[in-house]
Design a protein around this motif. Structure first.
Motif, PDB file in Angstrom:
ATOM      1  N   GLU A 133      40.678  68.435   0.883  1.00 33.47           N
ATOM      2  CA  GLU A 133      41.862  69.266   1.153  1.00 33.47           C
ATOM      3  C   GLU A 133      43.065  68.852   0.302  1.00 33.47           C
ATOM      4  O   GLU A 133      44.118  69.467   0.374  1.00 33.47           O
ATOM      5  N   GLY A 134      42.886  67.776  -0.470  1.00 31.23           N
ATOM      6  CA  GLY A 134      43.964  67.327  -1.344  1.00 31.23           C
ATOM      7  C   GLY A 134      45.101  66.652  -0.622  1.00 31.23           C
ATOM      8  O   GLY A 134      46.253  66.661  -1.107  1.00 31.23           O
ATOM      9  N   THR A 135      44.814  66.038   0.527  1.00 32.05           N
ATOM     10  CA  THR A 135      45.870  65.401   1.320  1.00 32.05           C
ATOM     11  C   THR A 135      45.846  63.878   1.229  1.00 32.05           C
ATOM     12  O   THR A 135      46.524  63.197   2.006  1.00 32.05           O
ATOM     13  N   THR A 136      45.065  63.334   0.289  1.00 32.33           N
ATOM     14  CA  THR A 136      45.063  61.875   0.106  1.00 32.33           C
ATOM     15  C   THR A 136      46.357  61.455  -0.593  1.00 32.33           C
ATOM     16  O   THR A 136      47.054  62.278  -1.195  1.00 32.33           O
ATOM     17  N   SER A 137      46.668  60.195  -0.535  1.00 26.81           N
ATOM     18  CA  SER A 137      47.917  59.691  -1.105  1.00 26.81           C
ATOM     19  C   SER A 137      47.758  59.353  -2.580  1.00 26.81           C
ATOM     20  O   SER A 137      46.757  58.756  -2.987  1.00 26.81           O
ATOM     21  N   ALA A 138      48.746  59.715  -3.380  1.00 27.36           N
ATOM     22  CA  ALA A 138      48.736  59.356  -4.798  1.00 27.36           C
ATOM     23  C   ALA A 138      49.295  57.955  -5.001  1.00 27.36           C
ATOM     24  O   ALA A 138      49.004  57.290  -5.991  1.00 27.36           O
ATOM     25  N   ASN A 139      50.093  57.495  -4.045  1.00 25.42           N
ATOM     26  CA  ASN A 139      50.697  56.161  -4.129  1.00 25.42           C
ATOM     27  C   ASN A 139      50.722  55.520  -2.736  1.00 25.42           C
ATOM     28  O   ASN A 139      51.762  55.492  -2.071  1.00 25.42           O
ATOM     29  N   PRO A 140      49.567  54.998  -2.290  1.00 25.92           N
ATOM     30  CA  PRO A 140      49.489  54.430  -0.932  1.00 25.92           C
ATOM     31  C   PRO A 140      50.450  53.273  -0.691  1.00 25.92           C
ATOM     32  O   PRO A 140      50.958  53.116   0.417  1.00 25.92           O
ATOM     33  N   LEU A 141      50.704  52.461  -1.712  1.00 27.16           N
ATOM     34  CA  LEU A 141      51.602  51.318  -1.535  1.00 27.16           C
ATOM     35  C   LEU A 141      53.021  51.786  -1.214  1.00 27.16           C
ATOM     36  O   LEU A 141      53.682  51.252  -0.313  1.00 27.16           O
ATOM     37  N   LYS A 142      53.493  52.782  -1.959  1.00 29.36           N
ATOM     38  CA  LYS A 142      54.836  53.293  -1.746  1.00 29.36           C
ATOM     39  C   LYS A 142      54.959  53.963  -0.382  1.00 29.36           C
ATOM     40  O   LYS A 142      55.944  53.753   0.339  1.00 29.36           O
ATOM     41  N   GLU A 143      53.938  54.746  -0.021  1.00 28.59           N
ATOM     42  CA  GLU A 143      53.989  55.447   1.264  1.00 28.59           C
ATOM     43  C   GLU A 143      53.835  54.485   2.436  1.00 28.59           C
ATOM     44  O   GLU A 143      54.350  54.725   3.524  1.00 28.59           O
ATOM     45  N   SER A 144      53.104  53.390   2.231  1.00 29.49           N
ATOM     46  CA  SER A 144      52.883  52.428   3.312  1.00 29.49           C
ATOM     47  C   SER A 144      54.101  51.565   3.559  1.00 29.49           C
ATOM     48  O   SER A 144      54.497  51.318   4.704  1.00 29.49           O
ATOM     49  N   PHE A 145      54.723  51.083   2.464  1.00 33.17           N
ATOM     50  CA  PHE A 145      55.768  50.076   2.619  1.00 33.17           C
ATOM     51  C   PHE A 145      57.139  50.531   2.140  1.00 33.17           C
ATOM     52  O   PHE A 145      58.143  49.879   2.400  1.00 33.17           O
ATOM     53  N   GLY A 146      57.172  51.662   1.429  1.00 33.50           N
ATOM     54  CA  GLY A 146      58.451  52.215   0.998  1.00 33.50           C
ATOM     55  C   GLY A 146      59.017  53.174   2.022  1.00 33.50           C
ATOM     56  O   GLY A 146      60.201  53.497   2.006  1.00 33.50           O
ATOM     57  N   ASN A 147      58.165  53.647   2.924  1.00 29.45           N
ATOM     58  CA  ASN A 147      58.583  54.545   3.995  1.00 29.45           C
ATOM     59  C   ASN A 147      59.036  53.710   5.195  1.00 29.45           C
ATOM     60  O   ASN A 147      58.234  52.970   5.776  1.00 29.45           O
ATOM     61  N   ARG A 148      60.297  53.789   5.584  1.00 26.12           N
ATOM     62  CA  ARG A 148      60.837  52.933   6.642  1.00 26.12           C
ATOM     63  C   ARG A 148      60.110  53.135   7.964  1.00 26.12           C
ATOM     64  O   ARG A 148      59.886  52.181   8.713  1.00 26.12           O
ATOM     65  N   TYR A 149      59.729  54.368   8.251  1.00 25.83           N
ATOM     66  CA  TYR A 149      59.043  54.647   9.520  1.00 25.83           C
ATOM     67  C   TYR A 149      57.686  53.946   9.560  1.00 25.83           C
ATOM     68  O   TYR A 149      57.342  53.286  10.549  1.00 25.83           O
ATOM     69  N   ASN A 150      56.919  54.051   8.474  1.00 21.54           N
ATOM     70  CA  ASN A 150      55.606  53.419   8.451  1.00 21.54           C
ATOM     71  C   ASN A 150      55.719  51.895   8.361  1.00 21.54           C
ATOM     72  O   ASN A 150      54.950  51.157   8.975  1.00 21.54           O
TER      73      ASN A 150
END
Length: 498
Positions: free
Chosen positions: A219-236
């Protein structure tokens, strides 16, 4: 995934568990043979320093696990779970095999401990990517409402890997003479791992990708930058920190106290015969391992939080008493020596070193052997004590180790499902791997070295109960984690991410 049946899940669990178990076996062989390895890869003129150096090298493999979690977690969230933990399996297996091939310190000098350190770091990187992949893979195949139960099978692999490492070592010792094992036989458990890794690789090669990840990729919903989304996102990032300081930090120290520190304590502080320690620890692990499944299943019914927190609380409140009782099984003021069976012999080696051996037997069946070596032309002498316990004391230690393993199963059984449920599919591998491996790799992995140092220092200072000083580290860390976990962790199992 709520409609997923359990059809085919045993194949998934078998393939994942076997590979993960072998990786733990590879990782723990080093720790199980720490006493022997300290004499092979480090200078022999200071046994205590050599043993602490070995534990430090052992700990180094844990310290780099978070980096492996980041590197392989990113790959797992981009290219998939299956291929990533196939790569970690081969890296781990190759590193373990090569440790068994390194020449001794006497042969190649300081190059020996350097090579061992490099290979331990590679092992740590591999394990950093393995666990998150296996736990995620199994969870994403599991039916809703049963993830604690099914992922708890993965949780058994660390203990089973330790158990098998002990059994392989015991079998090798029984097949070979003491001299042969000390000379070259200790390498055999390292070599054996390459066969198991090959078998596991063939099994994993035929596995399918996780259906949840395959769907997300399609479905094309995988992350292109898991590190940024994991640790750059304050909520996560908030959940990453909560997972670390409210769960895995305490779980890590309870795990390593109940299994690895217990083993190190009996061998180096209590001076119990190494083979006897391996046997009694193996029995305690065998008795305790089914409770990983029990508490994983129970966490599906009543929630993960209270089971994990109770395990930490029980550990904190009982460690002092447990280790005091363990140590007093070798308290010779409470035993009666058979004077007529006491022997004192003196011999000289080819190097003109003087070895004095004192052998004592007690009425309860305990034996005590003390070897004092005065090295020729050296100021330092060396004392080695070996105690063989009677059957009653051995079963007492099995009981006390078993109790500690129960604490381990309470904190560790539910934690895979707990971590998997905290994070969404596209960054799950990365997000859950980091707090797990910081908690276990750094807080837990440093425990044997730190606790052994605290005991050694307290003994040198003449503390009457020096043997309990090493417990300060796990008690403080687990207490902090318990408070944070009780205040901030929600007991409701989250299913919205799966």
């Amino acid at each position: 995934m709520s409609k997923t049946s359990t059809k085919g899940i045993w194949k998934v669990i078998s393939a994942s568990s076997m590979g993960t178990m072998i990786e733990w076996y590879d990782f723990y062989i080093f720790g199980s043979l720490a006493v022997v390895i300290s004499t092979k890869f480090f200078p022999s003129d200071n046994p205590t320093a050599a043993f602490l150096s070995t534990l430090a090298t052992f700990a180094a493999g844990f310290v780099v696990r978070p980096f492996g979690a980041l590197f392989f977690g990113r790959l797992g969230d981009i290219i998939g779970r299956k291929y990533t933990f196939m790569a970690t399996l081969l890296l781990m297996g190759g590193s373990t095999f090569l440790i068994g091939c390194i020449p001794s310190y006497e042969t190649i000098g300081f190059l020996a401990p350097l090579l061992v350190l490099i290979l331990r770091l590679l092992q740590g990187l591999a394990l950093g990517g393995e666990y998150g992949g296996a736990a995620t893979y199994v969870a994403e195949h599991s039916p809703a409402g049963q993830k604690g139960y099914w992922t708890s099978w993965i949780q058994t692999t660390a203990t089973v890997g330790l158990f098998i490492s002990l059994m392989v070592i015991l079998a090798t010792k029984n097949i070979l003479s003491t001299e042969d094992f000390d000379t070259w036989g200790w390498r055999v458990p390292f070599w054996v791992s390459i066969v198991m890794v090959g078998v596991s690789y063939l099994i994993r090669k035929n596995m399918d990708e996780s259906p949840v990840f395959a769907k997300a990729k399609k479905e094309g919903t995988t992350s292109a930058n898991p590190l940024k989304e994991s640790f750059g996102n304050r909520y996560n990032l908030k959940f990453v920190l909560l997972a670390l300081f409210g769960a895995t930090m305490g779980q890590g120290v309870v795990w390593y106290t109940g299994q690895f520190y217990a083993m190190s304590f009996m061998k180096t502080v209590m001076n119990i015969d190494s083979s006897q320690v391996d046997e009694l620890l193996g029995i305690a692990l065998l008795l305790g391992t089914p409770f990983f499944i029990v508490f994983g299943w129970l966490s599906d019914k009543i929630g993960r939080k209270y089971i994990m927190m109770l395990g930490m609380l029980l550990a904190v409140c009982s460690y002092w008493s447990i280790y005091d009782k363990m140590y007093n099984t070798v308290n010779f003021t409470q035993k009666t020596e058979i004077i007529e069976k006491t022997t004192n012999t003196i011999e000289k080696t080819a190097n003109n070193d003087k070895i004095t051996t004192i052998s004592k037997t007690y009425t309860d069946g305990t034996t005590y052997i003390e070897k004092n070596t005065d090295f020729n032309n050296k100021k330092k002498s060396q004392t080695n004590i070996t105690i063989h316990l009677n059957s009653a004391d051995e079963w007492a230690l099995i009981f006390w180790v078993f109790i500690q393993v129960l604490f381990v199963t309470m904190v560790y059984g539910p934690i895979a499902a707990f971590l998997v449920e905290m994070f969404p599919t596209k960054i799950r591998y990365t997000s859950m791997s980091l707090p797990y491996h910081v908690g276990n790799g750094i807080f837990g992995g440093l425990l044997p070295a730190i606790s052994t140092y605290l005991v050694t220092h307290a003994k040198a200072q003449g503390e009457p109960k020096f043997y309990l000083e090493g417990l300060w580290y796990p008690i403080i860390i687990a207490s902090i984690c318990f408070v944070i976990g009780m205040v901030y962790i929600d007991n409701k199992n989250k299913t919205n991410h799966l």
